[in-house]
Design an enzyme around this catalytic site. Structure first.
Site, PDB file in Angstrom:
ATOM      1  N   HIS A   1     -14.582 -10.517 -18.793  1.00  0.00           N
ATOM      2  CA  HIS A   1     -16.027 -10.755 -18.703  1.00  0.00           C
ATOM      3  C   HIS A   1     -16.416 -11.185 -17.285  1.00  0.00           C
ATOM      4  CE1 HIS A   1     -19.952 -12.222 -20.408  1.00  0.00           C
ATOM      5  NE2 HIS A   1     -19.865 -13.049 -19.374  1.00  0.00           N
ATOM      6  N   GLU A   2     -15.663 -12.130 -16.718  1.00  0.00           N
ATOM      7  CA  GLU A   2     -15.992 -12.627 -15.380  1.00  0.00           C
ATOM      8  C   GLU A   2     -15.730 -11.575 -14.305  1.00  0.00           C
ATOM      9  OE1 GLU A   2     -17.700 -15.260 -14.999  1.00  0.00           O
ATOM     10  OE2 GLU A   2     -17.527 -15.771 -17.127  1.00  0.00           O
TER      11      GLU A   2
END
Length: 207
Positions: free
Chosen positions: A8-9
Site C-alpha cells: 500500500h505504501e
C-alpha cells in the site's frame, strides 16, 4: 498484514491515490472495497487486489517511463531465508505478535484460511482475527503445514515453492464510454491468470 501495508505504501510512492479519494471517484465511479489501495486495510480480495483506479493509474505511470528506476539491478543480491516464516513462528507465536502475549490460537479454526486468536475476558473466551490467514509454513496438523491457504502434507512444499511464470488471459468486453458526448474512453481488461505467476515467477509483460 505487514506485506499488504508495505505494498500500500509503495503504491503511494508510485503516485497512487486511495480508492475512495475524490480523484478515483470522479474518474472511475463508486469505490471498490477490499483492494490494496483502500484507505483502511482490513481484508484484501486476493482474486482482485487492485481497483480499476489503481490499475489505470499505475499503467499510465509506467507507460510514461516513470518506473524506469525500478529496472536498476541491485548491487548485491540478498538471499531470503530457506525456511518459510511459519516454520519459525507457529500459529500461537503469530497470535502473540499480532494481539499480545496473552493470546493463543482459537480452537477449532482453520488457521490456513484465517487465523483466529483467543483471549479470556471475564471468564469467557473471545476470538479475534485480522481477517488474514496464518503465514506460509505454519504447522496445521501432524506432518502438515499451511501453503497457499490450504493445510497440506509438508512433503508437498517443493511443489508449492516451484516457480511458474504468468501468462495473459483473454480480453474482457469493452466497458461503457466515460462520456455520453464528445471525446471519451472505454476500457477492456485482461488478467495475468492463465496461469497466474507463482512463487517469484515473472508477471505478464505488455498491455
Amino acid at each position: 498484514h505487514a506485506a499488504f501495508t508495505v505494498a500500500h505504501e509503495i503504491g503511494h510512492l508510485l503516485g497512487l491515490s486511495h480508492d475512495d479519494s475524490k480523484f478515483c471517484e470522479e474518474n472511475f465511479g463508486s469505490t471498490e472495497d477490499k483492494r490494496l489501495m483502500s484507505s483502511i486495510l482490513t481484508s484484501i480480495d486476493a482474486s482482485k487486489p487492485w481497483s480499476k483506479c489503481t490499475s489505470a493509474t499505475i499503467t499510465e505511470f509506467l507507460d510514461d517511463g516513470h518506473g524506469n528506476c525500478l529496472l536498476d539491478l541491485p548491487r548485491k543480491q540478498i538471499p531470503g531465508p530457506e525456511e518459510l516464516p511459519g516454520q519459525t513462528y507457529d500459529a500461537s507465536q503469530q497470535c502473540n505478535l499480532t494481539f499480545g502475549p496473552e493470546y493463543s490460537v482459537c480452537p477449532g479454526m482453520d488457521v490456513c484460511a484465517r487465523l483466529w486468536c483467543a483471549v479470556v475476558r471475564q471468564g469467557q473466551m473471545v476470538c479475534l482475527t485480522k481477517k488474514l490467514p496464518a503465514v506460509e509454513g505454519t504447522p496445521c496438523g501432524k506432518g502438515r503445514i499451511c501453503l497457499q491457504g490450504k493445510c497440506v502434507d509438508k512433503t508437498k512444499k517443493k511443489y508449492y515453492s516451484t516457480s511458474s511464470h504468468g501468462n495473459w488471459g483473454s480480453w474482457g468486453s469493452w466497458g461503457q464510454c466515460s462520456r455520453s458526448c464528445g471525446g471519451g474512453v472505454q476500457f477492456a481488461y485482461r488478467h495475468c491468470n492463465n496461469p497466474a505467476p507463482k512463487n517469484n515467477g515473472r508477471y505478464c509483460t505488455g498491455k
